[in-house]
Design an enzyme around this catalytic site. Structure first.
Site, short mmCIF file in Angstrom:
data_model
loop_
_atom_site.label_atom_id
_atom_site.label_comp_id
_atom_site.label_asym_id
_atom_site.label_seq_id
_atom_site.Cartn_x
_atom_site.Cartn_y
_atom_site.Cartn_z
N ASP A 1 30.66 -21.19 -40.08
CA ASP A 1 31.48 -20.10 -39.57
C ASP A 1 30.84 -19.52 -38.30
O ASP A 1 29.61 -19.53 -38.16
CB ASP A 1 31.59 -18.97 -40.60
CG ASP A 1 32.40 -19.38 -41.82
OD1 ASP A 1 33.20 -20.32 -41.71
OD2 ASP A 1 32.23 -18.74 -42.88
N PRO A 2 31.64 -19.00 -37.37
CA PRO A 2 31.08 -18.42 -36.15
C PRO A 2 30.00 -17.36 -36.40
O PRO A 2 29.02 -17.29 -35.65
CB PRO A 2 32.31 -17.80 -35.46
CG PRO A 2 33.44 -18.67 -35.91
CD PRO A 2 33.12 -19.02 -37.35
#
EC number: 5.4.99.25
Length: 297
Positions: A46-47
């Site tokens: 995930d970012p």
């Protein structure tokens, strides 16, 4: 002007991904910095997550499924008292609770999330729904029910607990969503929860502490980055290695079953080498290996 093809470089560059950048951007930066003809990664982060992002270069992209299938370890913090649209701190709060679990209650609940479990992915995930990504539909406000998926959780351990949060470590197989664990654990405890911090500490044979900081990919000379590229076979550490005869290696490189001098279990997935290096990934068949992916090194 046509884009030049880039270098024939094969191996792995392990990046310690920072928060605030997505996995695709990391791969693109590594490919640019190394002028690599081909690059991919073994497992999205995930970012907002940090840690191991294993970037495969050249022929190493053929080994990505092996690393993707390997166990992975996550160190994460769950904040109690709120559930969000994204199941992490970047989303909007949709439900709240004043309840707070004790450390003993958290410990007792963890058994429900180990072994073979069924897990519903977050709405904001790359899961496809009728050909579209769930996160695209979620951004448009489309309500959907994602199907539960099987997940192997090797271990889920409470590292420490405070009044409003808990830090845990999870080792799991392919396809695990830590955000779903946080969401479902919060529901199980009746207090709601979401991920506040997430770090992948290792993935298969690769460890975050041995990774290259992402900002160094930008600023270091290509010659230095070249020294950080690990051999292709590093990603095959979990598979048995068999040695091909000279004639067997030639046959395998042509896509045919080839003779090996060492053995494994019938039908077992193995990788084969000869004096020049990795030859293929394939299935052992009684003194022979049937290649599935041949390396052109």
């Amino acid at each position: 002007m046509a884009r030049k093809k880039g270098r024939d470089i094969s191996g792995w560059l392990i990046v310690d991904k920072p928060a605030g950048v997505n996995s695709t951007a990391v791969v693109a930066k590594v490919r640019w910095a190394l002028d690599a003809k081909k690059a991919g990664h073994a497992g999205t982060l995930d970012p907002d997550a940090t840690g191991v992002l294993a970037v495969a270069l050249g022929e190493a992209t053929k080994t990505v499924p092996i690393v993707t299938d390997a166990l992975k370890c996550y160190d994460f913090t769950v904040n109690w008292g709120a559930e969000t649209t994204t199941d992490d701190a970047s989303g909007q709060v949709v439900r709240q609770s004043d309840a707070r679990p004790t450390a003993a209650e958290v410990e007792a609940a963890l058994a429900n999330f180990t072994g073979d479990i069924m897990q519903v992915p977050p709405a904001f995930s790359a899961v496809k729904v009728e050909g579209e990504r769930a996160y695209d539909l979620a951004r448009e406000g489309v309500e959907m029910e994602l199907a539960a998926r099987p997940l192997w959780v090797e271990s889920l351990v409470l590292l420490n607990a405070g009044q409003d949060s808990a830090r845990l470590e999870m080792v799991c197989g392919k396809g695990g969503y830590v955000r779903s664990i946080a969401r479902d654990l919060g529901r199980k405890l009746g207090c709601l929860g979401h991920v506040a911090h997430l770090r992948r500490t290792w993935s298969g044979p690769f460890e975050a502490e041995n990774g290259v900081a992402f900002d160094r990919v930008d600023r270091e000379a290509r010659e230095w980055l070249d020294t950080q590229v690990l051999p292709l076979e590093t990603g095959l550490a979990d598979l048995p290695m068999l040695r091909a005869t000279p004639e067997g290696a030639t046959r395998i490189r042509n896509g045919n079953p080839g003779e090996v001098t060492t053995g494994a279990e019938w039908g077992e997935l193995v990788w084969v080498s000869d004096a020049t290096g990795p030859v293929c990934i394939g299935r052992y068949q009684g003194g022979m290996v049937q290649p599935e992916r041949v390396f052109n090194l």
